[in-house]
Design a protein around this motif. Structure first.
Motif, mmCIF file in Angstrom:
data_model
loop_
_atom_site.group_PDB
_atom_site.id
_atom_site.type_symbol
_atom_site.label_atom_id
_atom_site.label_comp_id
_atom_site.label_asym_id
_atom_site.label_seq_id
_atom_site.Cartn_x
_atom_site.Cartn_y
_atom_site.Cartn_z
ATOM 1 N N TYR A 114 5.473 -16.434 10.485
ATOM 2 C CA TYR A 114 5.595 -15.871 11.707
ATOM 3 C C TYR A 114 4.568 -15.404 12.693
ATOM 4 N N ALA A 115 3.340 -15.162 11.928
ATOM 5 C CA ALA A 115 2.314 -15.020 13.079
ATOM 6 C C ALA A 115 1.700 -16.345 13.662
ATOM 7 N N ASP A 116 1.853 -17.439 12.825
ATOM 8 C CA ASP A 116 1.645 -18.592 13.445
ATOM 9 C C ASP A 116 2.563 -19.012 14.671
ATOM 10 N N LYS A 117 3.863 -18.965 14.238
ATOM 11 C CA LYS A 117 5.044 -18.998 15.186
ATOM 12 C C LYS A 117 4.829 -18.060 16.276
ATOM 13 N N LEU A 125 5.646 -13.196 -1.332
ATOM 14 C CA LEU A 125 6.854 -13.664 -0.376
ATOM 15 C C LEU A 125 6.246 -13.206 1.071
ATOM 16 N N ALA A 126 6.184 -11.910 1.006
ATOM 17 C CA ALA A 126 5.880 -11.304 2.367
ATOM 18 C C ALA A 126 4.529 -11.787 3.073
ATOM 19 N N ASP A 127 3.409 -12.135 2.203
ATOM 20 C CA ASP A 127 2.407 -12.720 2.756
ATOM 21 C C ASP A 127 2.730 -14.149 3.369
ATOM 22 N N GLY A 177 -6.485 -6.262 -3.493
ATOM 23 C CA GLY A 177 -6.758 -7.574 -4.264
ATOM 24 C C GLY A 177 -5.730 -8.562 -4.226
ATOM 25 N N GLU A 178 -4.510 -7.974 -4.361
ATOM 26 C CA GLU A 178 -3.344 -9.108 -4.076
ATOM 27 C C GLU A 178 -3.625 -10.074 -2.752
ATOM 28 N N HIS A 179 -3.658 -9.127 -1.653
ATOM 29 C CA HIS A 179 -3.839 -9.552 -0.360
ATOM 30 C C HIS A 179 -5.015 -10.742 -0.319
ATOM 31 N N ALA A 180 -5.996 -10.610 -0.985
ATOM 32 C CA ALA A 180 -7.196 -11.487 -1.073
ATOM 33 C C ALA A 180 -6.797 -12.793 -1.950
ATOM 34 N N GLY A 181 -6.043 -12.464 -2.975
ATOM 35 C CA GLY A 181 -6.040 -13.537 -3.932
ATOM 36 C C GLY A 181 -4.685 -14.320 -4.033
ATOM 37 N N LEU A 182 -3.722 -13.939 -2.889
ATOM 38 C CA LEU A 182 -2.471 -14.391 -3.107
ATOM 39 C C LEU A 182 -2.200 -15.943 -2.877
ATOM 40 N N LYS A 183 -2.887 -16.520 -1.986
ATOM 41 C CA LYS A 183 -2.524 -18.155 -1.937
ATOM 42 C C LYS A 183 -3.317 -18.766 -3.128
ATOM 43 N N ALA A 184 -4.171 -18.538 -3.765
ATOM 44 C CA ALA A 184 -4.739 -19.144 -4.650
ATOM 45 C C ALA A 184 -4.166 -18.885 -5.880
#
Length: 456
Positions: free
Chosen positions: A336-339, A328-330, A122-129
């Motif tokens: 760093y995934a993009d980088k 923060l981890a997300d 749930g946290e993963h899916a909603g982190l950015k919003a």
């Protein structure tokens, strides 16, 4: 995942008894649960209804969990899907991860782990919003795009910044190394009336007393060997703007006296010069030291401390705002995934659990270093505990993974010591004095060990 309604979970299983059990238990945790008796039913329901998460068995009579996963992800790639599998089908579950499943759980289910995994998904899916919503809610009109967190500690900090930033008051930012004091200084300037002028950043600990004086105030031609022309200092560069003096607690008594004059008189003199120059600068300072103790022990001027401490701002250590760790981890994972041009779907539940339980002596900087390292080492889709630093321990006082390796005879004591030194240096951003303090050794001993292990 925080919304105005309960999180809706679709449970998919062709075993009626297991389905009822899961619906009852998960419902007791406060989730809104719906059920489907096979993969094809789940596909149809996802296309006509809105769900926040799917918990699905891998083996079903009509349409398997793997097939249903593929069709659900094709229709809605964002929704997290947790796969349930028997021990004999773990290989199929790993295949499901490759096809977009968030995670898998082995039957018979460990319900504590199930609850944790649902929370993580749930946290993963909603982190950015969620982070954007909270930033708007907590920060009001504060423009602070790089400050991440929704904990009570961060709410208090954001509220303080919103009040302090529009003023012209001198600010002292207190916080341990790695907590993000420079980000706070940048936000203060960004939200101040001086935002259209320069923000000048100075690390006082990185310069000798003589060089720091020249850098801050400038110098006249011939003031010292090598001064072949007049040079304006950083205070003049910050005229009408803001100067951020990081690690102010590391300055010498002589430099403290000169800084006191700037605060009192709003004027400077170049090194080797007699001209008094008026400056219009807002001063923001930061330190990882307790300046009140430094004053009591005679290492910092009392009058300067009170001049700097007009508006104290305290930045909480990461261990006091653990609820911000997933956000923060997300954030660092995406960075760093993009980088590194890698496709990383997230953290395994065990890896995230380790992040949450670790005390983070190096704070946000250490977390960022850990995530960057994990992304570089990753060969699959999800970061697991195998990619995390060896010095991370369980919050229940569990055994240090490095120590465990030594007990098992897989690593030498020298290798473990070297690993600990490298990890501590990374956590302290290369500050050898602080690293020696945390390791419980003298700076000279640390120097000898660095030389022994060829660590520069």
């Amino acid at each position: 995942m925080k919304t105005d309604r309960p999180t809706r979970i679709l449970i998919v299983d062709d075993d009626p008894g297991h389905l009822i059990t899961l619906k009852t238990i998960i419902g007791s945790w406060g989730y809104a649960t719906e059920t489907a008796d096979d993969g094809d039913t789940a596909i149809n329901r996802v296309k006509t209804e809105s769900f926040d998460l799917i918990l699905m068995d891998i083996r079903m009579a009509r349409v398997s969990g793997i097939e249903a996963l593929a069709q659900i992800k094709a229709y809605n790639p964002v929704i997290p899907v947790i796969i349930m599998t028997a021990y004999s089908s773990v290989a199929s579950a790993i295949d499901a991860l490759k096809k977009g499943a968030y995670d898998y759980l082995v039957k018979p289910l460990d319900f504590d782990l199930l609850k944790l995994t649902i929370q993580r998904a749930g946290e993963h899916a909603g982190l950015k919003a969620e982070n954007e919503r909270l930033r708007e809610q907590l920060g009001g009109d504060l423009d602070a795009p790089n400050i991440i967190g929704h904990s009570q500690a961060m709410k208090a900090l954001m509220d303080m910044l919103a009040m302090v930033a529009p003023s012209d008051a001198t600010v002292l930012i207190n916080g341990e190394s790695g907590t993000g004091k420079e980000l706070i200084a940048r936000s203060l300037h960004r939200n101040s009336p001086r935002r259209d002028h320069a923000l000048v950043i100075v690390n006082c600990a990185a310069l000798s007393e003589t060089l720091l004086e020249s850098e801050l105030f400038g110098h006249e031609k011939g003031a010292f060997t090598g001064a072949d022309k007049r040079r304006e200092g950083l205070f003049m560069q910050a005229h009408h703007g803001t100067i951020f003096l990081d690690e102010i607690g590391e300055t010498s008594p002589a430099m403290q006296a000169k800084l006191l004059r700037v605060l009192q008189q709003k004027e400077i003199q170049r090194v080797g010069g007699e001209e008094v120059i008026q400056v219009d600068v807002r001063i923001v300072t930061a330190t990882h030291r307790n300046l009140a103790i430094e004053v009591a022990e005679g290492r910092f001027r009392e009058d300067l401390f009170y001049r700097l401490n007009v508006m104290p701002v305290d930045v909480p250590p990461l261990r006091e705002r653990r609820e911000d760790i997933p956000l923060l981890a997300d954030h660092f994972l995406k960075k760093y995934a993009d980088k590194n041009r890698k496709s990383v779907k997230g953290f395994s539940p065990m890896a995230m659990d380790m992040l949450l339980k670790y005390d983070w002596p190096g704070n946000v900087r250490e977390l960022e270093n850990a995530v960057e390292r994990a992304v570089i080492l990753l060969t699959g889709d999800h970061i697991t505990e195998k990619q995390l630093p060896l010095n991370m321990v369980n919050s229940d006082g569990g055994q240090d993974l490095t120590a465990a390796s030594a007990i098992n005879g897989t690593r030498s004591l020298e290798a473990i010591e070297k690993e600990a030194i490298l990890a501590t240096l990374a956590a302290t951003d290369g500050n050898k004095s602080e690293a020696a303090r945390r390791l419980g050794i003298t700076r000279k001993t640390l120097h000898n060990k660095l030389k022994r292990y060829n660590i520069e």
